[in-house]
Motif scaffolding. Structure first.
Motif, mmCIF file in Angstrom:
data_model
loop_
_atom_site.group_PDB
_atom_site.id
_atom_site.type_symbol
_atom_site.label_atom_id
_atom_site.label_comp_id
_atom_site.label_asym_id
_atom_site.label_seq_id
_atom_site.Cartn_x
_atom_site.Cartn_y
_atom_site.Cartn_z
ATOM 1 N N PRO A 183 -4.624 -0.050 1.501
ATOM 2 C CA PRO A 183 -5.966 -0.206 0.955
ATOM 3 C C PRO A 183 -6.874 -1.085 1.812
ATOM 4 C CG PRO A 183 -4.358 -0.322 -0.821
ATOM 5 C CD PRO A 183 -3.576 -0.278 0.462
ATOM 6 N N VAL A 186 -8.820 0.560 4.742
ATOM 7 C CA VAL A 186 -9.858 1.566 4.506
ATOM 8 C C VAL A 186 -11.222 1.133 5.047
ATOM 9 C CG1 VAL A 186 -11.100 2.903 2.754
ATOM 10 C CG2 VAL A 186 -8.622 2.566 2.552
ATOM 11 N N VAL A 203 -1.868 9.370 -0.041
ATOM 12 C CA VAL A 203 -1.294 8.079 -0.412
ATOM 13 C C VAL A 203 0.153 8.339 -0.809
ATOM 14 C CG1 VAL A 203 -1.406 6.128 -1.993
ATOM 15 C CG2 VAL A 203 -3.521 7.191 -1.190
ATOM 16 N N TYR A 287 -7.172 1.770 -3.325
ATOM 17 C CA TYR A 287 -7.697 2.533 -2.187
ATOM 18 C C TYR A 287 -9.148 2.922 -2.444
ATOM 19 C CZ TYR A 287 -3.147 3.159 0.123
ATOM 20 O OH TYR A 287 -1.958 2.949 0.798
ATOM 21 N N PRO A 295 -8.361 9.702 -2.844
ATOM 22 C CA PRO A 295 -6.935 9.464 -2.659
ATOM 23 C C PRO A 295 -6.154 10.685 -3.126
ATOM 24 C CG PRO A 295 -7.739 8.221 -4.552
ATOM 25 C CD PRO A 295 -8.922 8.912 -3.956
#
Length: 319
Positions: A183, A186, A203, A287, A295
């Motif tokens: 996460p 990102v 993910v 995320y 995701p």
């Protein structure tokens, strides 16, 4: 709106047996079904089935390699899927890896950036239904025209790991599909594509409270994937050079098992979501909170786990 995807087919579940699950996915809160293409099912057949089982899901390939299908064949296959799911199909394309392209398919894996760029540009032209005759830097096409151009041309997303491909996705494609990130990684990826470009990422999720088992599986996956040069460079760019250095030294020396054991728990815990279903849902949401638009859960097998029940337990509608 944050989307919530699932990668199909599930491990150990025959393709036809997915029908009941696919029919229920929208009611569980899922918005998307995506496929991968490595050594299991191809990227398109599961989506063709899913297109007839539900009319409420977006369907996408993550990704269809640009080397293993010729440009015209890729355009025809994508057009057929777009016909099955008008306005609901997204074509994700990417360069794949030398292992898949060269070692498994006997094809050259050269100029991956250029081949992906040129395929994207060809597809844009082909989807219009006009005849395409063009000399691209990495291939040429003469006199190709789709007999059944899609009434709604599918958006095209690019598999992208580092700044060059991410910027190409932002400039010419409809989105970027990245992979193998935590996460907190990102925002660095998002900075390269900007706020207006959809960012999609698988993910990896293992629903188990047995951290030892999850880490065992995670070490095997990380040592297999992140030693591929493109993924290795991506992890270096993300700042994992030192944590993964021992793994790379062992892998480069041909000591595969030592490479697996050299992956630190911290790296597994960053890159593999594991824990109870509730804990996994919270981590997947992290995320999105860090800037990931879509995701896509890639469910990993857990000992004694029922994958269909786990998909249900990971549904966003439960929060």
């Amino acid at each position: 709106m944050t989307r919530w995807g699932i990668t199909l087919p599930l491990t150990g579940v025959p393709l036809p047996a997915h029908r009941e699950l696919v029919e229920r996915l929208p009611d569980l809160g899922y918005t998307d079904v995506w496929t991968a293409e490595t050594a299991g099912s191809d990227a398109f057949t599961p989506l063709a089935l899913a297109s007839q089982w539900s009319s409420r899901l977006r369907l996408g390939t993550a990704v269809a390699p640009v080397f293993t299908r010729g440009p015209a064949l890729l355009a025809m296959t994508a057009s057929a899927l777009a016909d099955c799911a008008p306005g609901r199909f997204a074509l994700g394309i990417g360069a794949s890896s030398p292992g898949v392209v060269r070692d498994w398919n006997g094809l050259e894996h050269t100029q991956p950036y250029g081949r992906t760029r040129d395929t994207l540009r060809f597809l844009r032209s082909a989807f219009t239904g006009r005849q395409v005759t063009a000399q691209y830097p990495t291939f040429s096409v003469r006199g190709f025209r789709l007999d059944r151009p899609p009434a709604t041309p599918p958006p095209v997303l690019l598999a992208a790991l580092r700044p060059g491909m991410l910027r190409l996705a932002a400039a010419e494609a409809d989105g970027a599909i990245t992979n193998w990130l935590a996460p907190h990684d990102v925002p660095k990826v998002r900075a390269e594509v900007g706020e207006g470009t959809e960012l999609v990422a698988p993910v990896f999720v293992c629903v188990t409270e047995d951290a030892r088992e999850a880490r065992r599986l995670g070490r095997m996956m990380i040592s297999s994937y992140l030693t591929v040069p493109a993924y290795r460079a991506f992890q270096d760019w993300l700042g994992r050079t030192e944590p993964l250095a021992a793994m790379h030294r062992a892998w480069d020396a041909g000591e595969r098992w030592r490479a697996v054991m050299a992956v630190p728990d911290e790296a597994v815990d960053e890159l593999i979501v594991h824990g109870s279903a509730e804990e996994c849902r919270a981590r997947i949401r992290a995320y999105a909170e860090h800037g990931l638009d879509t995701p896509v859960i890639a469910l990993l097998p857990s000992e004694g786990g029922d994958p269909v029940a786990q998909v249900e337990a990971l549904a966003p509608g439960l929060d």
